[in-house]
Design a protein around this motif. Structure first.
Motif, PDB file in Angstrom:
ATOM      1  N   ASN A 185       0.815  -1.214   0.000  1.00 45.98           N
ATOM      2  CA  ASN A 185       0.000   0.000   0.000  1.00 45.98           C
ATOM      3  C   ASN A 185       0.848   1.263   0.000  1.00 45.98           C
ATOM      4  O   ASN A 185       0.500   2.262  -0.649  1.00 45.98           O
ATOM      5  CB  ASN A 185      -0.932   0.006   1.209  1.00 45.98           C
ATOM      6  CG  ASN A 185      -2.086  -0.965   1.058  1.00 45.98           C
ATOM      7  OD1 ASN A 185      -2.425  -1.379  -0.041  1.00 45.98           O
ATOM      8  ND2 ASN A 185      -2.688  -1.347   2.161  1.00 45.98           N
ATOM      9  N   MET A 186       1.958   1.246   0.717  1.00 47.74           N
ATOM     10  CA  MET A 186       2.797   2.443   0.785  1.00 47.74           C
ATOM     11  C   MET A 186       3.634   2.632  -0.477  1.00 47.74           C
ATOM     12  O   MET A 186       4.138   3.725  -0.725  1.00 47.74           O
ATOM     13  CB  MET A 186       3.688   2.402   2.027  1.00 47.74           C
ATOM     14  CG  MET A 186       2.916   2.545   3.328  1.00 47.74           C
ATOM     15  SD  MET A 186       3.933   2.947   4.765  1.00 47.74           S
ATOM     16  CE  MET A 186       5.038   1.536   4.812  1.00 47.74           C
ATOM     17  N   ASN A 187       3.760   1.586  -1.267  1.00 42.95           N
ATOM     18  CA  ASN A 187       4.490   1.700  -2.534  1.00 42.95           C
ATOM     19  C   ASN A 187       3.596   2.140  -3.691  1.00 42.95           C
ATOM     20  O   ASN A 187       4.080   2.432  -4.780  1.00 42.95           O
ATOM     21  CB  ASN A 187       5.157   0.369  -2.883  1.00 42.95           C
ATOM     22  CG  ASN A 187       6.506   0.209  -2.209  1.00 42.95           C
ATOM     23  OD1 ASN A 187       7.196   1.197  -1.944  1.00 42.95           O
ATOM     24  ND2 ASN A 187       6.880  -1.021  -1.904  1.00 42.95           N
ATOM     25  N   GLU A 188       2.278   2.146  -3.468  1.00 38.01           N
ATOM     26  CA  GLU A 188       1.325   2.520  -4.510  1.00 38.01           C
ATOM     27  C   GLU A 188       0.608   3.810  -4.111  1.00 38.01           C
ATOM     28  O   GLU A 188       0.483   4.118  -2.931  1.00 38.01           O
ATOM     29  CB  GLU A 188       0.293   1.402  -4.709  1.00 38.01           C
ATOM     30  CG  GLU A 188       0.879   0.057  -5.149  1.00 38.01           C
ATOM     31  CD  GLU A 188       1.280   0.049  -6.609  1.00 38.01           C
ATOM     32  OE1 GLU A 188       0.956   1.016  -7.318  1.00 38.01           O
ATOM     33  OE2 GLU A 188       1.900  -0.931  -7.039  1.00 38.01           O
ATOM     34  N   PRO A 189       0.129   4.576  -5.109  1.00 38.04           N
ATOM     35  CA  PRO A 189      -0.684   5.744  -4.753  1.00 38.04           C
ATOM     36  C   PRO A 189      -1.871   5.279  -3.910  1.00 38.04           C
ATOM     37  O   PRO A 189      -2.436   4.232  -4.196  1.00 38.04           O
ATOM     38  CB  PRO A 189      -1.159   6.279  -6.103  1.00 38.04           C
ATOM     39  CG  PRO A 189      -0.208   5.706  -7.100  1.00 38.04           C
ATOM     40  CD  PRO A 189       0.220   4.379  -6.562  1.00 38.04           C
ATOM     41  N   ASN A 190      -2.168   5.938  -2.887  1.00 35.01           N
ATOM     42  CA  ASN A 190      -1.806   7.225  -2.346  1.00 35.01           C
ATOM     43  C   ASN A 190      -0.621   7.223  -1.388  1.00 35.01           C
ATOM     44  O   ASN A 190      -0.391   8.214  -0.686  1.00 35.01           O
ATOM     45  CB  ASN A 190      -3.021   7.788  -1.617  1.00 35.01           C
ATOM     46  CG  ASN A 190      -3.483   6.811  -0.510  1.00 35.01           C
ATOM     47  OD1 ASN A 190      -2.946   5.724  -0.339  1.00 35.01           O
ATOM     48  ND2 ASN A 190      -4.484   7.204   0.225  1.00 35.01           N
ATOM     49  N   HIS A 191       0.081   6.099  -1.295  1.00 35.16           N
ATOM     50  CA  HIS A 191       1.245   5.950  -0.420  1.00 35.16           C
ATOM     51  C   HIS A 191       0.869   6.120   1.048  1.00 35.16           C
ATOM     52  O   HIS A 191       1.683   6.576   1.858  1.00 35.16           O
ATOM     53  CB  HIS A 191       2.355   6.929  -0.814  1.00 35.16           C
ATOM     54  CG  HIS A 191       2.766   6.810  -2.242  1.00 35.16           C
ATOM     55  ND1 HIS A 191       3.289   5.654  -2.776  1.00 35.16           N
ATOM     56  CD2 HIS A 191       2.697   7.692  -3.280  1.00 35.16           C
ATOM     57  CE1 HIS A 191       3.544   5.834  -4.065  1.00 35.16           C
ATOM     58  NE2 HIS A 191       3.173   7.051  -4.396  1.00 35.16           N
ATOM     59  N   GLU A 192      -0.352   5.749   1.397  1.00 37.50           N
ATOM     60  CA  GLU A 192      -0.811   5.735   2.786  1.00 37.50           C
ATOM     61  C   GLU A 192      -1.496   4.402   3.061  1.00 37.50           C
ATOM     62  O   GLU A 192      -1.952   3.726   2.144  1.00 37.50           O
ATOM     63  CB  GLU A 192      -1.807   6.879   3.050  1.00 37.50           C
ATOM     64  CG  GLU A 192      -1.228   8.256   2.909  1.00 37.50           C
ATOM     65  CD  GLU A 192      -2.289   9.343   3.005  1.00 37.50           C
ATOM     66  OE1 GLU A 192      -1.902  10.524   3.030  1.00 37.50           O
ATOM     67  OE2 GLU A 192      -3.500   9.017   3.039  1.00 37.50           O
ATOM     68  N   THR A 193      -1.538   4.026   4.316  1.00 37.81           N
ATOM     69  CA  THR A 193      -2.215   2.781   4.664  1.00 37.81           C
ATOM     70  C   THR A 193      -2.716   2.849   6.092  1.00 37.81           C
ATOM     71  O   THR A 193      -2.373   3.772   6.843  1.00 37.81           O
ATOM     72  CB  THR A 193      -1.273   1.573   4.469  1.00 37.81           C
ATOM     73  OG1 THR A 193      -2.037   0.358   4.533  1.00 37.81           O
ATOM     74  CG2 THR A 193      -0.179   1.552   5.528  1.00 37.81           C
ATOM     75  N   LEU A 194      -3.519   1.858   6.478  1.00 37.08           N
ATOM     76  CA  LEU A 194      -4.099   1.800   7.814  1.00 37.08           C
ATOM     77  C   LEU A 194      -3.476   0.673   8.619  1.00 37.08           C
ATOM     78  O   LEU A 194      -3.251  -0.430   8.098  1.00 37.08           O
ATOM     79  CB  LEU A 194      -5.612   1.580   7.726  1.00 37.08           C
ATOM     80  CG  LEU A 194      -6.429   2.616   6.952  1.00 37.08           C
ATOM     81  CD1 LEU A 194      -7.905   2.238   6.980  1.00 37.08           C
ATOM     82  CD2 LEU A 194      -6.224   4.001   7.521  1.00 37.08           C
ATOM     83  N   ILE A 195      -3.214   0.949   9.879  1.00 37.55           N
ATOM     84  CA  ILE A 195      -2.762  -0.053  10.832  1.00 37.55           C
ATOM     85  C   ILE A 195      -3.772  -0.089  11.971  1.00 37.55           C
ATOM     86  O   ILE A 195      -4.147   0.965  12.489  1.00 37.55           O
ATOM     87  CB  ILE A 195      -1.359   0.291  11.382  1.00 37.55           C
ATOM     88  CG1 ILE A 195      -0.320   0.221  10.267  1.00 37.55           C
ATOM     89  CG2 ILE A 195      -0.971  -0.662  12.506  1.00 37.55           C
ATOM     90  CD1 ILE A 195       1.070   0.635  10.712  1.00 37.55           C
ATOM     91  N   PRO A 196      -4.246  -1.270  12.374  1.00 40.32           N
ATOM     92  CA  PRO A 196      -5.220  -1.322  13.469  1.00 40.32           C
ATOM     93  C   PRO A 196      -4.711  -0.638  14.734  1.00 40.32           C
ATOM     94  O   PRO A 196      -3.564  -0.831  15.140  1.00 40.32           O
ATOM     95  CB  PRO A 196      -5.408  -2.831  13.691  1.00 40.32           C
ATOM     96  CG  PRO A 196      -5.089  -3.445  12.376  1.00 40.32           C
ATOM     97  CD  PRO A 196      -3.984  -2.605  11.796  1.00 40.32           C
ATOM     98  N   PHE A 197      -5.575   0.157  15.334  1.00 39.72           N
ATOM     99  CA  PHE A 197      -5.270   0.857  16.580  1.00 39.72           C
ATOM    100  C   PHE A 197      -5.901   0.080  17.731  1.00 39.72           C
ATOM    101  O   PHE A 197      -7.100  -0.218  17.712  1.00 39.72           O
ATOM    102  CB  PHE A 197      -5.832   2.279  16.525  1.00 39.72           C
ATOM    103  CG  PHE A 197      -5.809   3.006  17.843  1.00 39.72           C
ATOM    104  CD1 PHE A 197      -4.604   3.371  18.427  1.00 39.72           C
ATOM    105  CD2 PHE A 197      -6.995   3.323  18.494  1.00 39.72           C
ATOM    106  CE1 PHE A 197      -4.574   4.030  19.644  1.00 39.72           C
ATOM    107  CE2 PHE A 197      -6.988   3.993  19.703  1.00 39.72           C
ATOM    108  CZ  PHE A 197      -5.774   4.352  20.286  1.00 39.72           C
ATOM    109  N   ILE A 198      -5.101  -0.289  18.723  1.00 37.25           N
ATOM    110  CA  ILE A 198      -5.602  -1.094  19.831  1.00 37.25           C
ATOM    111  C   ILE A 198      -5.525  -0.327  21.144  1.00 37.25           C
ATOM    112  O   ILE A 198      -4.625   0.489  21.358  1.00 37.25           O
ATOM    113  CB  ILE A 198      -4.834  -2.433  19.962  1.00 37.25           C
ATOM    114  CG1 ILE A 198      -3.327  -2.191  20.146  1.00 37.25           C
ATOM    115  CG2 ILE A 198      -5.092  -3.324  18.768  1.00 37.25           C
ATOM    116  CD1 ILE A 198      -2.543  -3.460  20.400  1.00 37.25           C
TER     117      ILE A 198
END
Length: 384
Positions: A185-198
């Motif tokens: 995800n970070m290598n492709e547009p939009n170069h942002e991604t989600l990580i679960p927040f615990i």
């Protein structure tokens, strides 16, 4: 002489099968990492390592004894993460095996102060680790997260953090994120991604004690060199309706009479279609879902239920989108949709892989409830 030569050759041949094992590591003389916590304080990396006891997990999914600790957590610090790892080696009793590492937990300070890309690079390059390592973010002390034991003392390798896909299939809130998926995800547009927040909640109890458990409370929005922020609670509800990976999720809506209806939506299918209007990119979103009614507190027609469901899903998608815009985050990866379907316009509009989004970039949201059913095959309440 010939007999001596033959005897020597036989001796050498007998030793050959042993030679390949001389440099092997004995399993009982190794320590096995299951989780890593990464914090950052006063310009130094704070590393927390969860070592698991395989004696409690090798024979069954249930630990052999309540008295034996399933895991212990070690701590070390360093100017770099690699230095912290080698500092940890100074206090371990045996060689550390990284091949069973299941998850990484990042503190809020680590995400704010440290670039994510080089940290992940350390784990990707090491020969013992895998791409299928789960990532999490938290505001709670990472050491405390690593010390949480599973409910009913189930084997720690099957905990929510080490094996998140099982519970995600039952309630799809925030999709689990592995190193592999985050890097893609970070290598492709939009170069942002989600990580679960615990977060840590004390919402379980046994006869002896209150039990702490990790709760998926939202998502952290990250890029290779930046941390956008957390989106949590009700404001994160729209994420689940914008991915084809959602298995099933509950939606409770209030009727005009003030009663409520509880529905499980599943078989989510999402299509995002970018359209160009006066040189600007707009997006039409089509969402398909099937619904299973769990609770009805008043007699109501299916068409009325569908209307209520469509309204609340639209509201949640819009609320999440607006909250992400405040962080300058493209939470639904709309930039990638334009990149995939109209790369010429994407090149014209993009800056650092992203296109500029506004409050009205989403033009239409169409919700289709393909099948609405009830386990009782009736849309009337059970008791009048």
């Amino acid at each position: 002489m010939n007999k001596k030569i033959v005897a020597l050759l036989l001796l050498l041949l007998a030793m050959l099968p042993l030679s390949g094992c001389w440099d092997n590591n004995e399993p009982e003389r190794m320590l096995y990492l299951n989780g890593i916590g990464i914090d950052y304080k006063d310009g130094r990396y704070e590393l927390y390592a969860q070592i698991i006891n395989f004696a409690n997990t090798a024979k069954s999914e249930q630990p052999t004894s309540d008295e034996t600790s399933q895991a212990e957590v070690g701590h070390a610090s360093g100017m770099s993460l690699d230095e912290a790892v080698f500092e940890l080696y100074h206090s371990v009793d045996q060689k550390v095996n990284w091949g069973h590492l299941s998850y990484l937990v990042f503190s809020e300070e680590a995400l704010q102060q440290v670039k994510l890309s080089p940290v992940l690079d350390i784990f990707i390059r090491y020969r013992e680790t895998r791409y299928q390592i789960w990532l999490y973010a938290t505001k709670d002390p990472v050491e405390e997260v690593l010390l949480i034991r599973p409910v009913v003392n189930k084997a720690i390798i099957l905990s929510k953090l080490g094996d998140p896909r099982n519970s995600y299939e039952q309630e799809s809130f925030i999709k689990p994120a592995s190193i592999r998926e985050v890097v893609i995800n970070m290598n492709e547009p939009n170069h942002e991604t989600l990580i679960p927040f615990i977060t840590i909640a004390e919402n379980w109890k046994s006869i002896k004690e209150t039990i702490k458990a990790p709760v998926i409370s939202g998502a952290a929005i990250v890029s290779p060199d930046d941390f956008k922020g957390f989106i949590t609670g009700e404001k994160a509800r729209g994420i689940r309706w914008m991915t084809n990976d959602t298995k099933r999720s509950n939606l409770t809506v209030r009727t005009e009479n003030g009663n409520f209806i509880s529905v499980v939506l599943e078989n989510i299918k999402v299509k995002i279609n970018p359209v160009m209007i006066k040189g600007e990119a707009k997006f039409d979103i089509d969402i398909y879902a099937d619904g299973i009614i769990d609770i009805i507190t008043e007699t109501i027609k299916p068409a009325e239920i569908e209307k209520l469901l469509k309204e609340i899903v639209k509201e949640q998608i819009a609320a999440t989108y607006e909250e992400a815009l405040k962080m300058d985050a493209d939470i639904y990866r709309l930039s990638e949709q334009l990149y995939r379907k109209n790369v010429k316009e994407w090149k014209r509009l993009q800056k650092d892989g992203k296109i500029e989004l506004t409050d009205d970039s989403i033009r239409n949201i169409k919700i289709t409830i393909g099948k609405l059913s009830s386990n009782k095959k009736t849309f009337e309440r059970t008791v009048e």
